[in-house]
Enzyme design. Sequence first.
Site, mmCIF file in Angstrom:
data_model
loop_
_atom_site.group_PDB
_atom_site.id
_atom_site.type_symbol
_atom_site.label_atom_id
_atom_site.label_comp_id
_atom_site.label_asym_id
_atom_site.label_seq_id
_atom_site.Cartn_x
_atom_site.Cartn_y
_atom_site.Cartn_z
ATOM 1 N N GLU A 153 0.811 -1.209 0.000
ATOM 2 C CA GLU A 153 0.000 0.000 0.000
ATOM 3 C C GLU A 153 0.851 1.270 0.000
ATOM 4 O O GLU A 153 0.565 2.220 -0.710
ATOM 5 C CB GLU A 153 -0.907 -0.022 1.248
ATOM 6 N N ASP A 154 1.907 1.269 0.780
ATOM 7 C CA ASP A 154 2.627 2.515 1.039
ATOM 8 C C ASP A 154 3.944 2.677 0.290
ATOM 9 O O ASP A 154 4.575 3.724 0.371
ATOM 10 C CB ASP A 154 2.929 2.652 2.548
#
Length: 770
Positions: free
Chosen positions: A112-113
Amino acid sequence: MRLPQIIPGLGRNESNENGQALTPEDIRYQKQILEEFQQLNRHLRNKGMSRPDRTMVRRAFEFAQKAHEGVKRKSGEPYILHPLSVARIVVEEMGLVDVVSASAAFLHDVVEDTDFELRDIEREFGSKTMQIIDGLTKIKGSMMAGQPEVISKQAENFRKVLLTIADDIRVVLVKLADRLHNMRTLGAMRQESKLKIASETLYIYAPLAHRLGLYEIKTELEELAFFHSQENKYREVAAKLEAEKAEMRDYIARFINGIRSALRPTGLDFEVRHRFKSIYSIYLKMLRKNLAFEDIYDKYAIRIILQTREGIERTDCWRVYSIISELYTPNPMRLRDWITVPKENGYESLHTTLGGPENRWVEVQIRTTRMDEVAEKGVAAHWKYKDNGEAIEQPFTDWIAQIRNILANPSRDALEAVQDFKENLKPNDVYVFTPAGEMLRLPVGSSVLDFAYKIHSDVGNSAIGAKVGNRVVSLEYRLRAGEMVEVLTSRKGEPKKEWLHMVQTPRAKDHIKAFLRKQRRELIDKGRDLFRWRARQYGIDEQHPYMKELLAFFMEPTPNEFYHALATRRIAPEKIAEFIEFKKSGKELDSESLAAWDLKRRQMEARFEEAGIDPDHLILSKDAKIESYKLAKCCNPLPGDDILGFNTDQGVVIHRTACPKALQLMSSFGSQIIQARWADGQCGIAFLAAFRVVGLDKQGMLLDLIRVISQRKKINIRKVSIESQDTLFEGIFHLYVSNLEELSKLMSDLQELPNVYTVNRLEFGQEESA
Ligand code: MN
């Protein structure tokens, strides 16, 4: 994307990747990261994880460290501390000592990051870990807050994730660990975000943890969410709980020591602990049951944990039960056996409530170390592995299948599916059946007792248990959908205070309360008699100035509370002598005790005021702040009589409006009249009344009269005087009665006796002539 270089010898770096020198703070963080990782690694090794698996976990850690390099959290910490903490929660707190769970925890925010993709994870750590990260990535971000279209999108995401639960429940476990760490570090967030995250936590994550039996995690999530959303309320309850903990310390130690000495000779390997209810659950109970903090009686429980072997677990638990029941009297209505039939979430334990020293009820939980682990860790404790790494979690198979069904149904939209999921966590109603086949609908969590009161208040009041299917269950057994319930009743059964905690429905609560109120009044009457009997010899009574000191001496806020304590032996009647000794010795209560008592008294008054009850059941006109009142001796007013008050130097004196003396006073001192009336409902105070019985003088007449009077428990004889003239019997009875109605009933009963001619209430001043 290219994989990061794995850096061995972590912590020895002296510069960051840009070649800048590390600050002392960076070095401190690096040291912390290394120490925490080593602790995790030690834990894995101690729990028997193989070396190759531990190497894999280390790789996941180093991968995450590289991926999040240079990123800081809101608090200013290096980002890696977050996945590292999540991994430690998963491994050390949830007890998931497997390579997939630990790796997934480290990697949960990577896709996600950062620039890494799922296939990087798959290539490095295998498809199982990749699938979990995939699931976690899909629920990333908040779910349940925001505009309808946002919610809908979040719900769709959530649905996807829940579908993956059915594949691998570890997605949820890692997600819960992630949420827990975020809650633990919520302080750094803006207030608005805090509120959103906290409400989401209460809405979905805490129930989810509960459903999975992760008791400790559920509790911590709730405590943190409560703290961050209602800090003042939290602190208020927390402070009260702290005070109570301090106050209860000696008592609990005494109680536990009793248990230890009783169990030691058995040679059983046991441990005794105690725990207090969480702040949030106390708050919830106050809210739901509309109780004051002080009115919640089960704030702590004692837990006995047995180290025993398989096969004799149950026997040993019951053995402990029988030993401690000899020591402290058990309340059979409060026995809950979740060993024979465990709760749906796998919880096993034997609960009982015992009357400890000073007649205080204490909940005791008996379980084995295995049961304790299941209770604390839930699904994680059930975790078992096959050789090929496939998970099996037997107790949850049905539940997971159900969830899958709900989620996989394509005709529902996502929001509805989430709603269903919520309902599956906590359905609203259960439908149960009477033996005659009548269907009754009750709120979820309803007990046998709720069911009994739903049928009829008499059934409720005399219920002792029920037959459900072909087994007998206790009153607090929680009904499940579709069960057929046959309530068992006994003439000896009667409602107890603890019943209030066993019921959900307002109807059941109202009936129990009404019964308890009646019972309380009877106890107060009994206690008052006990007191009078003891006190008479010492020349003190309620009107006497000693009364206040007496109450302060025993720390009882009102005379009624004092009488109640005597009747229930919370205060041993012999103790009155102690007070007399104290008075005789010429000592005075110190100002600290008096202040403490005064505070207690005022708190109680405030509570009564809030509830609209006057502590002494008399409502005087609102504008007059009246400390105390006396009942006029000339007319002995009773509840039910029309009354008025006179302001005098000695306080307010209550007369019957028909009292001749009152009439005289009214005409002369009209300005000192105070309107007064009896409070609605029954009265806990007894009042002096007198009547004359005239009849045929036969042997046994007096005995007959006294027998009839003593049948009425709420009436107590104060004085009797008799006279005989020729064949005529005349008796004057001075009695304490609780109200006019009571007196009238008694008088008509007496009138029914053979040989009684007349029974008349003595009016003003007449008794003096008698
Ligand atoms: Mn995270």
